[in-house]
Motif scaffolding. Structure first.
Motif, PDB file in Angstrom:
ATOM      1  N   ILE A 176      20.654 -29.794 -55.086  1.00 43.90           N
ATOM      2  CA  ILE A 176      19.494 -30.413 -54.458  1.00 43.90           C
ATOM      3  C   ILE A 176      19.468 -31.886 -54.840  1.00 43.90           C
ATOM      4  O   ILE A 176      19.732 -32.246 -55.986  1.00 43.90           O
ATOM      5  CB  ILE A 176      18.189 -29.693 -54.867  1.00 43.90           C
ATOM      6  N   GLN A 177      19.180 -32.739 -53.836  1.00 44.62           N
ATOM      7  CA  GLN A 177      19.278 -34.188 -53.981  1.00 44.62           C
ATOM      8  C   GLN A 177      18.006 -34.847 -53.473  1.00 44.62           C
ATOM      9  O   GLN A 177      17.500 -34.511 -52.405  1.00 44.62           O
ATOM     10  CB  GLN A 177      20.480 -34.703 -53.188  1.00 44.62           C
ATOM     11  N   SER A 178      17.482 -35.799 -54.235  1.00 42.56           N
ATOM     12  CA  SER A 178      16.362 -36.609 -53.769  1.00 42.56           C
ATOM     13  C   SER A 178      16.894 -37.669 -52.813  1.00 42.56           C
ATOM     14  O   SER A 178      17.788 -38.439 -53.169  1.00 42.56           O
ATOM     15  CB  SER A 178      15.646 -37.271 -54.951  1.00 42.56           C
ATOM     16  N   VAL A 179      16.353 -37.717 -51.604  1.00 37.45           N
ATOM     17  CA  VAL A 179      16.778 -38.710 -50.622  1.00 37.45           C
ATOM     18  C   VAL A 179      15.738 -39.816 -50.456  1.00 37.45           C
ATOM     19  O   VAL A 179      16.063 -40.915 -49.997  1.00 37.45           O
ATOM     20  CB  VAL A 179      17.085 -38.038 -49.265  1.00 37.45           C
ATOM     21  N   THR A 180      14.476 -39.531 -50.797  1.00 40.66           N
ATOM     22  CA  THR A 180      13.413 -40.530 -50.872  1.00 40.66           C
ATOM     23  C   THR A 180      12.565 -40.187 -52.094  1.00 40.66           C
ATOM     24  O   THR A 180      12.762 -39.136 -52.713  1.00 40.66           O
ATOM     25  CB  THR A 180      12.527 -40.537 -49.601  1.00 40.66           C
ATOM     26  N   PRO A 181      11.602 -41.021 -52.472  1.00 39.62           N
ATOM     27  CA  PRO A 181      10.756 -40.672 -53.619  1.00 39.62           C
ATOM     28  C   PRO A 181       9.974 -39.373 -53.433  1.00 39.62           C
ATOM     29  O   PRO A 181       9.538 -38.768 -54.424  1.00 39.62           O
ATOM     30  CB  PRO A 181       9.809 -41.873 -53.735  1.00 39.62           C
ATOM     31  N   HIS A 182       9.795 -38.900 -52.197  1.00 42.85           N
ATOM     32  CA  HIS A 182       8.998 -37.695 -51.952  1.00 42.85           C
ATOM     33  C   HIS A 182       9.789 -36.564 -51.306  1.00 42.85           C
ATOM     34  O   HIS A 182       9.310 -35.426 -51.284  1.00 42.85           O
ATOM     35  CB  HIS A 182       7.802 -38.029 -51.049  1.00 42.85           C
ATOM     36  N   LEU A 183      10.948 -36.822 -50.769  1.00 44.32           N
ATOM     37  CA  LEU A 183      11.722 -35.822 -50.030  1.00 44.32           C
ATOM     38  C   LEU A 183      13.019 -35.502 -50.756  1.00 44.32           C
ATOM     39  O   LEU A 183      13.729 -36.406 -51.199  1.00 44.32           O
ATOM     40  CB  LEU A 183      12.029 -36.328 -48.618  1.00 44.32           C
ATOM     41  N   SER A 184      13.304 -34.199 -50.869  1.00 43.13           N
ATOM     42  CA  SER A 184      14.569 -33.740 -51.449  1.00 43.13           C
ATOM     43  C   SER A 184      15.160 -32.664 -50.555  1.00 43.13           C
ATOM     44  O   SER A 184      14.435 -31.837 -49.998  1.00 43.13           O
ATOM     45  CB  SER A 184      14.367 -33.206 -52.875  1.00 43.13           C
ATOM     46  N   LEU A 185      16.474 -32.668 -50.427  1.00 42.12           N
ATOM     47  CA  LEU A 185      17.207 -31.719 -49.597  1.00 42.12           C
ATOM     48  C   LEU A 185      18.260 -31.036 -50.446  1.00 42.12           C
ATOM     49  O   LEU A 185      18.821 -31.636 -51.366  1.00 42.12           O
ATOM     50  CB  LEU A 185      17.869 -32.429 -48.410  1.00 42.12           C
ATOM     51  N   GLY A 186      18.539 -29.762 -50.114  1.00 37.18           N
ATOM     52  CA  GLY A 186      19.519 -29.035 -50.905  1.00 37.18           C
ATOM     53  C   GLY A 186      20.135 -27.886 -50.132  1.00 37.18           C
ATOM     54  O   GLY A 186      19.736 -27.576 -49.005  1.00 37.18           O
ATOM     55  N   GLY A 187      21.111 -27.262 -50.757  1.00 30.86           N
ATOM     56  CA  GLY A 187      21.794 -26.115 -50.163  1.00 30.86           C
ATOM     57  C   GLY A 187      22.348 -25.205 -51.240  1.00 30.86           C
ATOM     58  O   GLY A 187      22.449 -25.579 -52.416  1.00 30.86           O
ATOM     59  N   GLU A 188      22.722 -23.989 -50.836  1.00 32.45           N
ATOM     60  CA  GLU A 188      23.261 -23.003 -51.770  1.00 32.45           C
ATOM     61  C   GLU A 188      24.295 -22.139 -51.066  1.00 32.45           C
ATOM     62  O   GLU A 188      24.276 -21.979 -49.841  1.00 32.45           O
ATOM     63  CB  GLU A 188      22.145 -22.111 -52.327  1.00 32.45           C
ATOM     64  N   VAL A 189      25.201 -21.584 -51.860  1.00 33.08           N
ATOM     65  CA  VAL A 189      26.184 -20.603 -51.393  1.00 33.08           C
ATOM     66  C   VAL A 189      26.262 -19.494 -52.433  1.00 33.08           C
ATOM     67  O   VAL A 189      26.023 -19.723 -53.625  1.00 33.08           O
ATOM     68  CB  VAL A 189      27.581 -21.231 -51.175  1.00 33.08           C
ATOM     69  N   PHE A 190      26.583 -18.287 -51.997  1.00 36.49           N
ATOM     70  CA  PHE A 190      26.734 -17.182 -52.934  1.00 36.49           C
ATOM     71  C   PHE A 190      27.740 -16.174 -52.386  1.00 36.49           C
ATOM     72  O   PHE A 190      27.979 -16.100 -51.173  1.00 36.49           O
ATOM     73  CB  PHE A 190      25.390 -16.489 -53.212  1.00 36.49           C
ATOM     74  N   TRP A 191      28.302 -15.405 -53.308  1.00 36.96           N
ATOM     75  CA  TRP A 191      29.277 -14.366 -52.970  1.00 36.96           C
ATOM     76  C   TRP A 191      29.024 -13.164 -53.862  1.00 36.96           C
ATOM     77  O   TRP A 191      29.042 -13.284 -55.091  1.00 36.96           O
ATOM     78  CB  TRP A 191      30.703 -14.870 -53.133  1.00 36.96           C
ATOM     79  N   ALA A 192      28.731 -12.016 -53.256  1.00 38.16           N
ATOM     80  CA  ALA A 192      28.548 -10.753 -53.983  1.00 38.16           C
ATOM     81  C   ALA A 192      29.773  -9.898 -53.725  1.00 38.16           C
ATOM     82  O   ALA A 192      29.876  -9.245 -52.679  1.00 38.16           O
ATOM     83  CB  ALA A 192      27.275 -10.044 -53.532  1.00 38.16           C
ATOM     84  N   GLY A 193      30.714  -9.918 -54.680  1.00 29.02           N
ATOM     85  CA  GLY A 193      31.968  -9.221 -54.469  1.00 29.02           C
ATOM     86  C   GLY A 193      31.837  -7.715 -54.418  1.00 29.02           C
ATOM     87  O   GLY A 193      32.588  -7.042 -53.699  1.00 29.02           O
TER      88      GLY A 193
END
Length: 312
Positions: A176-193
């Motif tokens: 997750i990354q702050s792109v402005t002082p009030h807005l943050s964007l992020g992502g995730e990945v997962f693998w359940a073998g």
């Protein structure tokens, strides 16, 4: 008689323009660090997901020194059993839980042992100024029910990243990354073998001093939206929207969080006809009284619980 002379009018210079307030400049090289990806909905969860229970609960915590304490918990009440029909089936249960806690500025360790044979443990350790490790596990007598997970959280200047490892060949990562002082964007990945399943998700969070808005979507079909409005320092209103594209389940709820001088009251009502309230009242220093109530009109299920917490 003296002659009254009016004050001379001061004309503004020719060509002058009224003062214009310039917008605040944003230093994109000095943005704040966002909260962890897994906690983007934490304000809404505090209001809409209190720890509801049914029956009687008593918790006692005694500190042995500044870092070490012991806890005792007793619970008596019905437990709901899963069934194929819409009828609610409950059986009376009771259990005792013994716990030990170690809290240090750089490490926290919690352990619990219950009369039904379950053993739980949680650990948080600050490996460095920016890197922390969290681990939790549970051991049970039932086959394939024991589990464990390790989480590494790295805190950057304006970003956070996490890596998860769990039993059953579970791997996950989020950023997750702050792109402005009030807005943050992020992502995730997962693998359940173990289950041969994988997924990817995205999230956004916008927060100010008065409100918090969040949104999350995943390839598993889940879409979650949340909004919290801070009416004052003691009153907050919250709402959320949950949609599962695979099962077509939709749930919307609204709730409140009211902090008084001696108590805290939280409640919610959702689109499934379920209303709940949770009250925590401080009777004295180290003595809290708890009331929990939930009504499910659709299932005709009514739950009421009360408890007492002694110690900090």
């Amino acid at each position: 008689m003296a002659t009254l002379v009016p004050p001379a009018a001061t004309d503004s210079p020719a060509g002058s323009k009224p003062a214009v307030t310039e917008p605040e400049k944003v230093d994109y090289f000095n943005l704040p660090c966002p909260i962890p990806y897994e906690e983007i909905h934490r304000e809404a969860l505090m209001s809409l997901k209190p720890e509801l229970f049914e029956g009687m609960r008593f918790d006692f915590t005694r500190g042995l020194n500044q870092r070490f304490s012991l806890s005792h918990s007793v619970f008596m009440g019905p437990t709901e059993l899963p069934t194929q029909s819409t009828d609610v089936v409950k059986i009376p249960t009771a259990h005792y839980e013994f716990g030990a806690n170690f809290i240090d500025p750089k490490m926290m360790l919690f352990g619990r042992v219950m009369t039904d044979g379950r053993v739980n443990a949680r650990l948080r350790c600050e490996l460095s100024e920016n890197l922390a490790m969290k681990a939790n596990g549970q051991l049970t007598g039932e086959p394939h029910m024991s589990h464990g997970m390790v989480n590494f959280d790295y805190k950057g200047k304006d970003y956070r990243t996490q890596f998860q490892l769990g039993n059953g060949a579970l791997f996950g990562a989020s950023y997750i990354q702050s792109v402005t002082p009030h807005l943050s964007l992020g992502g995730e990945v997962f693998w359940a073998g173990q289950h041969r399943k994988s997924g990817i998700g995205y999230a956004a969070r916008y927060n100010t001093d008065k409100m918090v808005a969040t949104g999350q979507a995943a390839s598993t079909g889940m879409v979650a939206l949340g909004y919290v409005q801070k009416v004052s320092d003691k009153v907050s209103l919250a709402s959320d929207f949950m949609y599962n594209y695979m099962s077509r389940d939709v749930t919307a709820s609204v709730g409140y969080d009211y902090i008084l001088r001696q108590c805290r009251l939280r409640g919610k009502i959702d689109s499934n006809g379920c209303a709940a309230a949770f009250l925590e009242e401080r009777l004295n220093m180290g003595l809290n009284f708890i009331l929990s109530a939930e009504i499910d009109h659709k299932k005709k299920d009514y739950k009421f619980g009360f408890g007492l917490t002694v110690g900090e």
